[in-house]
Design a protein around this motif. Structure first.
Motif, short mmCIF file in Angstrom:
data_model
loop_
_atom_site.label_atom_id
_atom_site.label_comp_id
_atom_site.label_asym_id
_atom_site.label_seq_id
_atom_site.Cartn_x
_atom_site.Cartn_y
_atom_site.Cartn_z
N ARG A 24 33.81 43.30 11.40
CA ARG A 24 33.50 41.91 11.05
C ARG A 24 33.82 40.93 12.17
NH1 ARG A 24 32.46 38.75 6.62
NH2 ARG A 24 33.42 36.69 6.56
N TYR A 25 34.85 41.22 12.97
CA TYR A 25 35.30 40.27 13.98
C TYR A 25 35.20 40.82 15.40
CZ TYR A 25 37.19 37.92 9.87
OH TYR A 25 37.34 37.32 8.63
N GLY A 52 25.39 34.83 13.97
CA GLY A 52 24.61 35.92 14.56
C GLY A 52 24.29 35.74 16.03
N LEU A 53 24.83 34.70 16.66
CA LEU A 53 24.57 34.47 18.08
C LEU A 53 25.39 35.43 18.94
CD1 LEU A 53 24.52 30.57 18.30
CD2 LEU A 53 22.57 32.13 18.46
N PRO A 54 24.96 35.67 20.17
CA PRO A 54 25.74 36.55 21.06
C PRO A 54 27.11 35.98 21.36
CG PRO A 54 24.05 35.37 22.29
CD PRO A 54 23.77 35.12 20.84
N THR A 95 28.96 41.34 12.05
CA THR A 95 29.86 40.22 12.30
C THR A 95 29.66 39.10 11.27
OG1 THR A 95 29.67 40.70 14.66
CG2 THR A 95 30.67 38.61 14.06
N PHE A 96 30.75 38.66 10.65
CA PHE A 96 30.74 37.54 9.71
C PHE A 96 29.71 37.70 8.59
CE2 PHE A 96 32.25 35.49 13.72
CZ PHE A 96 33.53 35.18 13.29
N ASP A 97 29.57 38.93 8.07
CA ASP A 97 28.61 39.13 6.98
C ASP A 97 28.93 38.19 5.81
OD1 ASP A 97 30.17 41.19 4.79
OD2 ASP A 97 30.95 41.11 6.82
N HIS A 98 27.95 37.44 5.36
CA HIS A 98 28.07 36.60 4.18
C HIS A 98 26.69 36.12 3.78
CE1 HIS A 98 27.94 33.47 7.33
NE2 HIS A 98 27.51 32.65 6.39
N THR A 99 26.59 35.53 2.61
CA THR A 99 25.32 34.99 2.14
C THR A 99 25.49 33.53 1.79
OG1 THR A 99 24.69 37.16 1.26
CG2 THR A 99 23.45 35.26 0.47
N HIS A 120 22.67 36.37 10.54
CA HIS A 120 23.64 37.45 10.31
C HIS A 120 23.28 38.23 9.05
CE1 HIS A 120 25.07 34.79 7.17
NE2 HIS A 120 25.01 33.82 8.07
N ALA A 121 23.96 39.35 8.83
CA ALA A 121 23.69 40.19 7.67
C ALA A 121 24.27 39.58 6.39
CB ALA A 121 24.29 41.58 7.90
N LYS A 122 23.77 40.03 5.26
CA LYS A 122 24.21 39.53 3.96
C LYS A 122 25.62 40.01 3.62
CE LYS A 122 21.72 43.19 1.46
NZ LYS A 122 20.90 43.66 2.59
N ALA A 123 26.22 39.35 2.64
CA ALA A 123 27.58 39.67 2.21
C ALA A 123 27.69 41.14 1.81
CB ALA A 123 27.98 38.78 1.03
N GLY A 124 28.77 41.77 2.27
CA GLY A 124 29.01 43.16 1.91
C GLY A 124 28.42 44.18 2.85
#
Length: 280
Positions: free
Chosen positions: A181-182, A11-13, A112-116, A103-107
């Motif tokens: 996502r990327y 979640g960094l810039p 960017t790079f959503d995952h849990t 960062h945001a949760k999976a789905g």
């Protein structure tokens, strides 16, 4: 006063490539410099606002991302993986917590790079029926210890959804806005320094005024985990208190949030072990 900082990378810039995220990645050193700068600015702002001690938990991957020699003398740095309580190790007893690079949760779309917790094994995590992000999972554990989260810096989608919904008193600083996502758009580091400094001043003022609250969930805790593959659930089911719900989903009860967190850590490590065996 003592502040606790948990710092992730996704979640960094400016972090948009997988090459940013791994020790041998071509862009990993760039990611380290960004993480270190963000942490340093935050620690300095906290110190100016009355915190004598700042504990920083390096919380991405191998958890050795922040450059130690760049830290001010009042900072203690938590490094290394695996470790008990992972992203929030040594947070207990702090007066306030801040999450950086979250960062945001999976789905989640447009994040960017959503995952849990583990993008290699976890598809969904629920605590007492609520689907949680890493932010929410960590905030619940801190809340059970009486530690309020006062600021989150990270992906805009996380801040607009989980942070504002569950912790409206938390100061949010959007480090990036993601069309996919990327890919992401981030402000200049000069602007982000200013936003962090201003946000921390407001967050500390809310803390002093009693507006910042520890986030609580009910105990005992019901935990539901959906893995990416059935072999990971097969392994989780070896624990006698794990209930299998379907091919990829398991459930268990824990007496406390801390106990739930530790069991979830174990299940994630077990899933990583299974993955290593079947893909070697």
């Amino acid at each position: 006063m003592r502040a606790f900082i948990s710092v992730d990378l996704e979640g960094l810039p400016y972090i948009v490539s997988r090459e940013h995220l791994f020790v041998k990645g071509a862009l990993y050193n760039e990611a380290r410099r960004i993480a270190t700068e963000i942490v340093k600015v935050t620690a300095e702002a906290l110190h100016r606002n009355g915190f004598d001690e700042v504990v920083v938990a390096d919380s991405h991957g191998p958890m050795v991302n922040v450059i130690p020699e760049e830290m001010p003398e009042y900072v203690e740095l938590v490094r290394g993986f695996p470790r008990p309580l992972s992203m929030v190790a040594f947070a207990k007893g702090s007066d306030a917590a801040l999450f950086l690079g979250y960062h945001a949760k999976a789905g989640t779309s447009y994040a960017t790079f959503d995952h849990t917790y583990s993008g290699a094994s976890i598809d969904r995590l629920e605590i007492n029926g609520v689907e949680v992000s890493e932010f929410l999972l960590n905030a619940y554990l801190l809340g059970s210890w009486g530690v309020p989260v006062i600021l989150v810096g990270g992906d805009r989608r996380l801040i607009e959804e989980d942070v504002k919904r569950f912790t409206p008193w938390v100061e949010g600083v959007a480090f990036k806005e993601s069309p996919s996502r990327y890919a992401a758009k981030s402000p200049s580091m000069v602007r982000l320094r200013g936003e962090l400094q201003e946000g921390i001043a407001r967050a500390v003022e809310r803390l002093k005024n009693g507006e910042a609250k520890p986030l609580k969930t009910e105990e005992p805790v019901n935990v539901r985990v959906r893995f990416l593959r059935s072999d990971m659930a097969d392994t989780a089911e070896l624990l006698p208190f794990i209930k299998r719900l379907d091919g990829k989903t398991v459930e268990f009860e824990a007496k406390t949030v801390e106990e739930a967190y530790k069991v979830f850590e174990l299940l994630t490590l077990a899933a990583a072990g299974v993955n290593a065996i079947v893909t070697r």
